[in-house]
Design a protein around this motif. Structure first.
Motif, PDB file in Angstrom:
ATOM      1  N   LYS A  38     -11.363  -9.895 -16.370  1.00  0.00           N
ATOM      2  CA  LYS A  38     -10.464 -10.339 -15.308  1.00  0.00           C
ATOM      3  C   LYS A  38     -10.624 -11.828 -15.034  1.00  0.00           C
ATOM      4  N   MET A  39     -11.851 -12.313 -15.065  1.00  0.00           N
ATOM      5  CA  MET A  39     -12.091 -13.735 -14.802  1.00  0.00           C
ATOM      6  C   MET A  39     -11.492 -14.609 -15.898  1.00  0.00           C
ATOM      7  N   LEU A  40     -11.684 -14.208 -17.157  1.00  0.00           N
ATOM      8  CA  LEU A  40     -11.170 -15.003 -18.271  1.00  0.00           C
ATOM      9  C   LEU A  40      -9.653 -14.968 -18.347  1.00  0.00           C
ATOM     10  N   LEU A  41      -9.052 -13.914 -17.791  1.00  0.00           N
ATOM     11  CA  LEU A  41      -7.597 -13.787 -17.837  1.00  0.00           C
ATOM     12  C   LEU A  41      -6.904 -14.310 -16.586  1.00  0.00           C
ATOM     13  N   LEU A  42      -7.656 -14.900 -15.666  1.00  0.00           N
ATOM     14  CA  LEU A  42      -7.024 -15.519 -14.502  1.00  0.00           C
ATOM     15  C   LEU A  42      -6.055 -16.600 -14.981  1.00  0.00           C
ATOM     16  N   PRO A  43      -4.889 -16.714 -14.368  1.00  0.00           N
ATOM     17  CA  PRO A  43      -3.865 -17.646 -14.867  1.00  0.00           C
ATOM     18  C   PRO A  43      -4.260 -19.104 -14.859  1.00  0.00           C
ATOM     19  N   ASP A  44      -5.273 -19.473 -14.081  1.00  0.00           N
ATOM     20  CA  ASP A  44      -5.706 -20.876 -14.053  1.00  0.00           C
ATOM     21  C   ASP A  44      -6.870 -21.135 -15.006  1.00  0.00           C
ATOM     22  N   SER A  45      -7.146 -20.168 -15.885  1.00  0.00           N
ATOM     23  CA  SER A  45      -8.229 -20.298 -16.855  1.00  0.00           C
ATOM     24  C   SER A  45      -7.663 -20.454 -18.260  1.00  0.00           C
ATOM     25  N   SER A  46      -8.200 -21.409 -19.032  1.00  0.00           N
ATOM     26  CA  SER A  46      -7.782 -21.562 -20.425  1.00  0.00           C
ATOM     27  C   SER A  46      -8.366 -20.428 -21.261  1.00  0.00           C
ATOM     28  N   LEU A  47      -7.672 -20.079 -22.341  1.00  0.00           N
ATOM     29  CA  LEU A  47      -8.102 -18.983 -23.210  1.00  0.00           C
ATOM     30  C   LEU A  47      -7.751 -19.335 -24.644  1.00  0.00           C
ATOM     31  N   GLN A  48      -8.614 -18.957 -25.597  1.00  0.00           N
ATOM     32  CA  GLN A  48      -8.330 -19.285 -26.992  1.00  0.00           C
ATOM     33  C   GLN A  48      -8.578 -18.100 -27.916  1.00  0.00           C
ATOM     34  N   GLY A  49      -8.003 -18.204 -29.109  1.00  0.00           N
ATOM     35  CA  GLY A  49      -8.131 -17.168 -30.122  1.00  0.00           C
ATOM     36  C   GLY A  49      -7.355 -17.596 -31.353  1.00  0.00           C
TER      37      GLY A  49
END
Length: 226
Positions: A38-49
């Motif tokens: 949930k924390m990593l998917l917060l809209p103000d968090s960057s995410l990579q893959g």
């Protein structure tokens, strides 16, 4: 283009679906707790893959309804279908199509970048890799503006167009940016790409420009495909 630019709901649902699909299918995130997810998917968090979907669906087969049961981007497919109807691409097709703009030898790296928004920050000039394998490998940015029908700057990175190609040194680590911390650039040399209907994507070779986060970012995020 029309609905993407005019519907905040569509952009938000599409962005969240892409992030969740990539998170849930990326081995590096497997085993994380629901709290961490949930924390990593917060809209103000960057995410990579990775934007590459084919590597996740090798050996897939059709289910009894004739539909591919092994789509990677399932939630993205549902959002696209809901808003665009029967002619909508699948989520996998959407990601692969944008990824195909990266050229003949992409890294397939994907990141959803938020950064600091709504206040002025100094430019930080860099190249992501300083490379363009085969001479046609490019970076692709898909912008997600905050407002509907937005026409202006602050969604995409700012850039300096170089007169000559600038390649990273051969021993420079490929996963590390090439930074220019002391570079001072006159305002007249800074390109501030405009986001608007029909201008939702920009493409460039990393050896042709130096780039930086906008001095004032005004966006939900920007997705970078490499």
């Amino acid at each position: 283009s029309e609905i993407f630019c005019s519907s905040c709901e569509f952009r938000s649902e599409l962005r969240n679906a892409i992030r969740e699909d990539i998170f849930d299918s990326t081995p590096a995130y497997s085993g994380m707790s629901e709290k961490a997810r949930k924390m990593l998917l917060l809209p103000d968090s960057s995410l990579q893959g990775s934007w590459n979907c084919k590597q996740f669906v090798q050996g897939s087969s059709d289910d009894e309804n004739g539909e591919n049961s092994k789509l990677r981007m399932k939630q993205t497919s549902a959002v696209l279908s809901n808003y665009l109807g029967e002619e909508a691409p699948t989520g996998d097709e959407f990601m692969e199509k944008i990824g195909s703009l990266c050229g003949s030898k992409p890294s397939t790296h994907w990141i959803d970048i938020v950064g600091i928004v709504d206040r002025k920050i100094p430019h930080s000039w860099h190249q992501d890799t300083g490379r363009s394998p085969n001479g046609d490998t490019r970076t692709v940015l898909l912008g997600f503006p905050k407002d509907d029908n937005y026409d202006g700057c602050g969604v995409f990175s700012h850039a300096i167009k170089l007169k000559y190609e600038r390649l990273a040194k051969e021993d420079h680590p490929p996963q590390e940016p090439v930074v220019y911390p002391k570079l001072a650039v006159g305002n007249e040399f800074i390109v501030r790409p405009r986001f608007a209907k029909g201008c939702e994507i920009i493409i460039f070779r990393d050896i042709d420009v130096l780039h930086s986060s906008p001095d004032i970012a005004y966006r939900s995020s920007v997705m970078r495909f490499m």
